[in-house]
Design an enzyme around this catalytic site. Structure first.
Site, PDB file in Angstrom:
ATOM      1  N   CYS A 118       0.819  -1.219   0.000  1.00 39.61           N
ATOM      2  CA  CYS A 118       0.000   0.000   0.000  1.00 39.61           C
ATOM      3  C   CYS A 118       0.853   1.269   0.000  1.00 39.61           C
ATOM      4  O   CYS A 118       0.325   2.358  -0.231  1.00 39.61           O
ATOM      5  CB  CYS A 118      -0.952   0.008   1.189  1.00 39.61           C
ATOM      6  SG  CYS A 118      -1.998  -1.449   1.255  1.00 39.61           S
ATOM      7  N   HIS A 251      -3.044   7.301   2.495  1.00 35.52           N
ATOM      8  CA  HIS A 251      -3.489   5.977   2.041  1.00 35.52           C
ATOM      9  C   HIS A 251      -4.889   5.722   2.587  1.00 35.52           C
ATOM     10  O   HIS A 251      -5.178   5.997   3.753  1.00 35.52           O
ATOM     11  CB  HIS A 251      -2.514   4.920   2.532  1.00 35.52           C
ATOM     12  CG  HIS A 251      -3.001   3.528   2.290  1.00 35.52           C
ATOM     13  ND1 HIS A 251      -3.474   3.124   1.064  1.00 35.52           N
ATOM     14  CD2 HIS A 251      -3.108   2.447   3.113  1.00 35.52           C
ATOM     15  CE1 HIS A 251      -3.853   1.859   1.145  1.00 35.52           C
ATOM     16  NE2 HIS A 251      -3.645   1.432   2.372  1.00 35.52           N
ATOM     17  N   ASN A 281     -10.136  -0.049   0.253  1.00 38.37           N
ATOM     18  CA  ASN A 281      -8.673   0.032   0.214  1.00 38.37           C
ATOM     19  C   ASN A 281      -8.184  -0.591  -1.090  1.00 38.37           C
ATOM     20  O   ASN A 281      -8.297  -1.806  -1.270  1.00 38.37           O
ATOM     21  CB  ASN A 281      -8.119  -0.703   1.435  1.00 38.37           C
ATOM     22  CG  ASN A 281      -6.600  -0.653   1.518  1.00 38.37           C
ATOM     23  OD1 ASN A 281      -5.924  -0.243   0.575  1.00 38.37           O
ATOM     24  ND2 ASN A 281      -6.072  -1.083   2.648  1.00 38.37           N
TER      25      ASN A 281
HETATM   26  N1  ACO Z   1     -18.106  -8.359  10.143  1.00 36.34           N
HETATM   27  C1  ACO Z   1     -18.549  -8.646  11.379  1.00 36.34           C
HETATM   28  N2  ACO Z   1     -17.709  -8.978  12.373  1.00 36.34           N
HETATM   29  C2  ACO Z   1     -16.396  -9.009  12.094  1.00 36.34           C
HETATM   30  C3  ACO Z   1     -15.876  -8.723  10.826  1.00 36.34           C
HETATM   31  C4  ACO Z   1     -16.806  -8.385   9.820  1.00 36.34           C
HETATM   32  N3  ACO Z   1     -16.427  -8.085   8.564  1.00 36.34           N
HETATM   33  N4  ACO Z   1     -14.527  -8.833  10.854  1.00 36.34           N
HETATM   34  C5  ACO Z   1     -14.198  -9.192  12.103  1.00 36.34           C
HETATM   35  N5  ACO Z   1     -15.311  -9.289  12.850  1.00 36.34           N
HETATM   36  C6  ACO Z   1     -15.429  -9.675  14.255  1.00 36.34           C
HETATM   37  C7  ACO Z   1     -14.301 -10.558  14.715  1.00 36.34           C
HETATM   38  O1  ACO Z   1     -14.540 -11.910  14.384  1.00 36.34           O
HETATM   39  C8  ACO Z   1     -14.335 -10.322  16.194  1.00 36.34           C
HETATM   40  O2  ACO Z   1     -15.364 -11.079  16.746  1.00 36.34           O
HETATM   41  P1  ACO Z   1     -15.196 -11.778  18.204  1.00 36.34           P
HETATM   42  O3  ACO Z   1     -15.032 -10.643  19.141  1.00 36.34           O
HETATM   43  O4  ACO Z   1     -16.485 -12.519  18.348  1.00 36.34           O
HETATM   44  O5  ACO Z   1     -13.985 -12.626  18.082  1.00 36.34           O
HETATM   45  C9  ACO Z   1     -14.705  -8.861  16.308  1.00 36.34           C
HETATM   46  O6  ACO Z   1     -15.316  -8.500  15.050  1.00 36.34           O
HETATM   47  C10 ACO Z   1     -13.528  -7.965  16.531  1.00 36.34           C
HETATM   48  O7  ACO Z   1     -12.491  -8.340  15.609  1.00 36.34           O
HETATM   49  P2  ACO Z   1     -11.185  -7.507  15.481  1.00 36.34           P
HETATM   50  O8  ACO Z   1     -10.316  -8.034  14.393  1.00 36.34           O
HETATM   51  O9  ACO Z   1     -10.589  -7.367  16.851  1.00 36.34           O
HETATM   52  O10 ACO Z   1     -11.811  -6.123  15.021  1.00 36.34           O
HETATM   53  P3  ACO Z   1     -11.205  -4.714  15.122  1.00 36.34           P
HETATM   54  O11 ACO Z   1     -12.002  -3.892  16.012  1.00 36.34           O
HETATM   55  O12 ACO Z   1      -9.727  -4.728  15.322  1.00 36.34           O
HETATM   56  O13 ACO Z   1     -11.475  -4.199  13.638  1.00 36.34           O
HETATM   57  C11 ACO Z   1     -10.207  -3.812  11.654  1.00 36.34           C
HETATM   58  C12 ACO Z   1     -10.836  -4.855  12.546  1.00 36.34           C
HETATM   59  C13 ACO Z   1     -11.286  -2.920  11.084  1.00 36.34           C
HETATM   60  C14 ACO Z   1      -9.467  -4.487  10.525  1.00 36.34           C
HETATM   61  C15 ACO Z   1      -9.241  -2.987  12.550  1.00 36.34           C
HETATM   62  O14 ACO Z   1      -8.304  -3.812  13.180  1.00 36.34           O
HETATM   63  C16 ACO Z   1      -8.526  -1.953  11.808  1.00 36.34           C
HETATM   64  O15 ACO Z   1      -9.061  -0.899  11.539  1.00 36.34           O
HETATM   65  N6  ACO Z   1      -7.262  -2.205  11.459  1.00 36.34           N
HETATM   66  C17 ACO Z   1      -6.486  -1.330  10.651  1.00 36.34           C
HETATM   67  C18 ACO Z   1      -5.925  -2.098   9.568  1.00 36.34           C
HETATM   68  C19 ACO Z   1      -6.594  -1.877   8.246  1.00 36.34           C
HETATM   69  O16 ACO Z   1      -7.471  -1.073   8.040  1.00 36.34           O
HETATM   70  N7  ACO Z   1      -6.047  -2.619   7.334  1.00 36.34           N
HETATM   71  C20 ACO Z   1      -6.366  -2.489   5.970  1.00 36.34           C
HETATM   72  C21 ACO Z   1      -5.245  -2.971   5.158  1.00 36.34           C
HETATM   73  S1  ACO Z   1      -3.710  -2.535   5.756  1.00 36.34           S
HETATM   74  C22 ACO Z   1      -3.177  -1.199   5.018  1.00 36.34           C
HETATM   75  O17 ACO Z   1      -3.685  -0.819   4.006  1.00 36.34           O
HETATM   76  C23 ACO Z   1      -2.045  -0.450   5.604  1.00 36.34           C
END
Ligand code: ACO
Length: 324
Positions: A118, A251, A281
């Protein structure tokens, strides 16, 4: 030494739009639960563009390049450098840049790919700037293009809702007027596992995992910390203040990362260009696509100071400061 000036930009998104509701309904047929409200609240994403089967990165890249060349008012034959940033090349080789060169009908330009996930576009842009400053190129085409839908595990709701396909491009030319006035590229390979697609093709087989895997929370923290520091350092080096920035084009991974970054840097939210809601993304394509949207709708104008920032797998990040 000449500056590298942005003289045109273009973008291309495949026509098939998949809303969160459509994606949730599709995943539900395979007993995978997600919802528009979960995706919007955690990421800001409302929809993504996804290619039809068989459409390749070089095809998207070529369309974005044609739009950028038209915007710049130059022909492909004037290019002496073509760089494509992508992590989803058509082939292991030849490079996607060579395929784009052939599609555009250019002969003789240097053409190669840059792979920094990215952060790929800011890596490619900084590379093109270095060629121009060194006198090794006069007119460069820089493209970020991805078909990320092809490396997603569509049974992993934690990643498959986050990405889309697309391409964005810029044309740079040597100029006595600024120009790119500052840039910084950084990497930390010790964080290679937080975001990776660790498979390969060997002896006629896929070896390892061919799908994107991510530790979302680790990526969140690394992205915010690295981009904040990088923005400050690039401004300091260029002798400008963060408050002088007219437009921040970060990004487009996640609205929460973008908002957190804007707050830490003390930027007004209206100065930050956001397309993640519409494009999701698109990895290396996200920065040039967002830049092109804001140029074409009249926000980014001649004379403006613009900061472009990429961050992603590697772990990699970087910033480019441009006087339009
Ligand atoms: N729909 C519903 N529930 C979901 C989904 C979904 N699509 N995805 C995950 N969950 C659930 C998980 O299973 C988990 O459930 P549980 O508590 O029963 O186990 C719960 O949601 C929380 O999961 P986490 O992975 O801890 O969710 P988090 O709050 O961290 O959000 C996210 C995930 C949005 C990816 C977050 O970590 C984030 O914003 N990360 C930044 C990274 C990013 O945006 N990456 C994109 C690519 S990287 C880049 O471009 C640099």
């Amino acid at each position: 030494m000449p500056y590298a000036k942005i003289i045109g930009s273009g973008g291309y998104l495949p026509p098939r739009v998949v809303s969160n509701d459509q994606l949730a309904a599709d995943l539900a047929t395979r007993n995978i639960e997600t919802s528009d409200s979960w995706i919007v609240s955690r990421t800001g994403i409302q929809q993504r563009h996804i290619v039809d089967p068989g459409v390749t990165t070089s095809q998207l890249a070529t369309k974005a390049a044609q739009a950028a060349l038209e915007d710049a008012g130059i022909s492909a034959s004037q290019l002496d450098l073509i760089i494509v940033a992508t992590s989803t090349p058509d082939f292991i080789f030849p490079s996607t840049a060579c395929l784009v060169q052939a599609n555009l009908g250019n002969q003789g330009a240097a053409a190669f790919d840059v792979q920094a996930v990215c952060s790929g576009f800011v890596y490619a842009l900084t590379t093109a700037e270095a060629f121009i400053k060194a006198g090794r190129a006069k007119t460069a085409l820089v493209i970020g293009a991805e078909v990320f839908s092809g490396i997603l595990d569509w049974s992993d709701r934690g990643t498959c809702v986050l990405f889309g396909d697309g391409a964005g491009a810029m044309v740079l030319q040597a100029s006595e007027e600024p120009g790119i006035i500052g840039a910084q590229l950084r990497a930390d390979g010790s964080q290679k596992d937080v975001l990776c697609t660790a498979g390969n093709v060997s002896h006629g087989q896929v070896v390892g995992d061919p799908f994107l895997r991510m530790d979302g929370q680790a990526v969140f923290k690394l992205a915010v910390t690295s981009l904040t520091k990088s923005a400050q350092e690039v401004c300091d080096e260029a002798g400008v203040s963060l408050q002088d920035i007219d437009w921040m084009v970060p990004h487009q991974a996640n609205i929460r990362i973008i908002n957190f970054l804007g707050r830490k840097l003390g930027l007004d939210t209206e100065k930050v260009v956001v397309t993640v809601d519409q494009h999701a993304n698109t990895s290396a394509a996200s920065v040039p696509l967002a830049f092109d949207v804001a140029r074409r709708d009249g926000r980014i104008k001649s004379g403006d100071l613009v900061m472009l920032q990429g961050v992603g797998g590697g772990f990699t990040w970087g910033s480019v400061l441009v006087r339009m």
